[in-house]
Scaffold this active site. Sequence first.
Site, PDB file in Angstrom:
ATOM      1  N   LYS A  28       0.111  -6.948  -9.929  1.00  0.00           N
ATOM      2  CA  LYS A  28       0.423  -8.151  -9.147  1.00  0.00           C
ATOM      3  C   LYS A  28      -0.723  -8.561  -8.230  1.00  0.00           C
ATOM      4  O   LYS A  28      -0.976  -9.760  -8.061  1.00  0.00           O
ATOM      5  CB  LYS A  28       1.700  -7.958  -8.345  1.00  0.00           C
ATOM      6  CG  LYS A  28       1.648  -6.920  -7.252  1.00  0.00           C
ATOM      7  CD  LYS A  28       2.986  -6.788  -6.552  1.00  0.00           C
ATOM      8  CE  LYS A  28       2.979  -5.717  -5.487  1.00  0.00           C
ATOM      9  NZ  LYS A  28       2.058  -5.985  -4.385  1.00  0.00           N
ATOM     10  N   THR A  29      -1.431  -7.598  -7.637  1.00  0.00           N
ATOM     11  CA  THR A  29      -2.544  -7.952  -6.742  1.00  0.00           C
ATOM     12  C   THR A  29      -3.640  -8.660  -7.520  1.00  0.00           C
ATOM     13  O   THR A  29      -4.222  -9.650  -7.043  1.00  0.00           O
ATOM     14  CB  THR A  29      -3.103  -6.694  -6.045  1.00  0.00           C
ATOM     15  OG1 THR A  29      -2.047  -6.017  -5.362  1.00  0.00           O
ATOM     16  CG2 THR A  29      -4.187  -7.075  -5.044  1.00  0.00           C
ATOM     17  N   ASP A 214       3.180 -12.218  -1.160  1.00  0.00           N
ATOM     18  CA  ASP A 214       3.309 -10.943  -1.867  1.00  0.00           C
ATOM     19  C   ASP A 214       4.517 -10.183  -1.328  1.00  0.00           C
ATOM     20  O   ASP A 214       4.958 -10.411  -0.199  1.00  0.00           O
ATOM     21  CB  ASP A 214       2.031 -10.129  -1.655  1.00  0.00           C
ATOM     22  CG  ASP A 214       1.972  -8.895  -2.542  1.00  0.00           C
ATOM     23  OD1 ASP A 214       2.753  -8.828  -3.518  1.00  0.00           O
ATOM     24  OD2 ASP A 214       1.152  -8.005  -2.264  1.00  0.00           O
ATOM     25  N   GLU A 215       5.072  -9.259  -2.127  1.00  0.00           N
ATOM     26  CA  GLU A 215       6.234  -8.448  -1.726  1.00  0.00           C
ATOM     27  C   GLU A 215       7.370  -9.341  -1.221  1.00  0.00           C
ATOM     28  O   GLU A 215       8.005  -9.060  -0.195  1.00  0.00           O
ATOM     29  CB  GLU A 215       5.831  -7.434  -0.643  1.00  0.00           C
ATOM     30  CG  GLU A 215       4.692  -6.508  -1.024  1.00  0.00           C
ATOM     31  CD  GLU A 215       5.073  -5.458  -2.059  1.00  0.00           C
ATOM     32  OE1 GLU A 215       6.214  -5.513  -2.559  1.00  0.00           O
ATOM     33  OE2 GLU A 215       4.235  -4.598  -2.376  1.00  0.00           O
ATOM     34  N   GLN A 245      12.451  -3.111  -6.175  1.00  0.00           N
ATOM     35  CA  GLN A 245      11.734  -2.331  -5.165  1.00  0.00           C
ATOM     36  C   GLN A 245      12.062  -2.800  -3.749  1.00  0.00           C
ATOM     37  O   GLN A 245      11.284  -2.584  -2.825  1.00  0.00           O
ATOM     38  CB  GLN A 245      10.223  -2.396  -5.406  1.00  0.00           C
ATOM     39  CG  GLN A 245       9.793  -1.742  -6.715  1.00  0.00           C
ATOM     40  CD  GLN A 245       8.283  -1.658  -6.844  1.00  0.00           C
ATOM     41  OE1 GLN A 245       7.617  -0.882  -6.172  1.00  0.00           O
ATOM     42  NE2 GLN A 245       7.730  -2.464  -7.731  1.00  0.00           N
ATOM     43  N   ARG A 601       6.033   5.951  -8.950  1.00  0.00           N
ATOM     44  CA  ARG A 601       4.752   6.362  -8.346  1.00  0.00           C
ATOM     45  C   ARG A 601       4.009   7.298  -9.298  1.00  0.00           C
ATOM     46  O   ARG A 601       2.796   7.465  -9.184  1.00  0.00           O
ATOM     47  CB  ARG A 601       4.961   7.110  -7.017  1.00  0.00           C
ATOM     48  CG  ARG A 601       5.651   6.370  -5.889  1.00  0.00           C
ATOM     49  CD  ARG A 601       5.112   4.998  -5.648  1.00  0.00           C
ATOM     50  NE  ARG A 601       5.903   4.011  -6.360  1.00  0.00           N
ATOM     51  CZ  ARG A 601       5.507   2.768  -6.610  1.00  0.00           C
ATOM     52  NH1 ARG A 601       4.317   2.367  -6.237  1.00  0.00           N
ATOM     53  NH2 ARG A 601       6.284   1.914  -7.250  1.00  0.00           N
TER      54      ARG A 601
END
Length: 665
Positions: A28-29, A214-215, A245, A601
């Site tokens: 995503k970044t 973002d997020e 998330q 993770r």
Amino acid sequence: MYLNINQTEAVNSIKGPCLILAGAGSGKTKVIISKIIYLINNCGYQSNHIAALTFTNKAAQEMKNRISEQICTTESKKIIISTFHALGMKIIRSELKTLGMKSNFSLFDEQDQIMLLKEISLKYLKENKNSLKTLLSFISNWKSKLLTPMQVLKLVKSKLERIFADCYKKYDNYLRTCNILDFDDLIFLPTLLFKNNLSARIRWQKKIRYLLVDEYQDTNEIQYELIKLLSNSDNNFTLVGDDDQSIYSWRGARPQNILLLKEDYPTLQVIKMEHNYRSSQRILKAANFLIANNPHIFKKNLFSELDYGSKIKVSITENEEHEAKKVVKKIISHHRIHHTTYNDYAILYRSNYQCRILEKILLHNHIPYHISSSFSLLSRPEIKHLISYLRFVVNPNDNNAFLKIINLPSRQIGSVTLNKLTTWAKKNKKSFFDASIDIELKKILTVRSINNLEKFIFWIQSIINLVELTPYDVLDNIVKDIKYEKWIYKNTIDPNIRTCKINNISIFSKWIKDMLKGNQTDTPLNLSQIITKFTLRDVIDNTVDNHDIDKVQLMTLHASKGLEFPVVFIIGMEEGILPHYSAIADNVDEERRLAYVGITRAKKELFFSYCKKRYQYGETLYPQPSRFLFELPQNDLIWTENIQIKNTNQLNILSLKKILKKQFF
């Protein structure tokens, strides 16, 4: 920069509202950065008309660094890349006249708020710490709903709510009088301004012509409102998030904001990014199985083209010490066999107390480790003292800062003198600083008290004069004039701690000088902006970034979000721990998302463990294994013991009652 089909679609979608559902490890970044560059190079947007918002300074800095590698420094500096709160600060500084504020305002942290509320609510709450925290939470919630004190006073019904509303009014009056903001104000004031002031709203809509967030799943009620108000009539914005998330409801995050988008923006374009570049196929399969048990607004299924990977191991241990020993033993053997580094390993847990026994076993086996915690440089006492000094010289109306520095080091200005000073100041509606220089004060203080107070005021005024003239010298002069290092030597027994504190001061001084000077990615700041930035950083970024150090990483599942490790251990997979006992009745979905975050993770190997018996809150408990273990694909698990899968909805009620009794009674 290579982009897959879905990533390319996400970058190219620039007309109207766009929601990118970016699964864990889906890049995503990279997409956000690529989209910003595409807007500038291909769509005619100017750099200073683009804003990208996120939730931590670390994430914002990473974006800045990566964008500066793609476009020239001059242009990259013009892009607004910041946290929500830093953008709010930018808006407030630009709209001081509209808001009726002075430029030298201070920013309260939670400790400052509690100190003030303790005084305001003394006759109601009797300094009850839990009640003060509840009051602070009420005020924060009211602000998140855009409610002013006067509006709240009209809405409250119960006696307690009326008391809290009255405290809110007094608290707000104090902040406005002393030119102080709290953390919530950084979004509350701009949102309220845009809602009530059309010209200000249009001014900022013209300034921010394309907005990226973002997020997005972590946004709360007021942040969603701010996004709506910043959007112009074209609704050109991109929101990037993952409802699977969303793990911060306790901080006000509302995953239902994704549902609201569909209602508020019927033309919303939804793009799913499901290709995970991080984890093995088996780990992703386990994550998909688990999260499928949650309700979904939009369904997605992560996939990977990496190897299928090793089976997931579930260790059944006798107790928490046995659990810690098994985890550490596995790390030691895995490290030797595979020649890995220690920072390839992460041990994740639901609550901080779970790391205590792990720390003991790691120390015993001489394994280097790092525990993620809230102890950043900015939270060290010797640095917080200096920040209080800087807060005061920037805003002499900051009464809290005045009280923190007046006798540090001691100036023989006693409590009797301070009580008389503060009482007189409040009666005459003056700040403590203004009261200290008022000639009328001499009538109520002794000659000795006046002399000591005047000596301090004369010195602090000389420092205040440096703020605009030679800001580089301000901190050095404070440290030298108050003989701060000598004071630290005198009041710190351990020579190693003493040396560490002196070194921290040196680092802090260099930070300030670097920020005054600026660099390739950040423009120079003045001292007031720097102090605000420090306060924001300490509030927002509550973990130390030590993941590049060769140590086993220990952290909560919440702290692990956004990170990745080749080998992950998730301990305490028990009913009452994960899912946490406080969430079993009505918030298991979020606990499941938390477990999902932990699983995703892991890149190569994943281990779970739980105890048959656990000593907690003075009681011996016999917990059931977490229901989440049985929601995983069983063919992909290896259990250290054969167990009969039970209906995990039938909890160990006796154990939970014991926990609740210890917690609340």
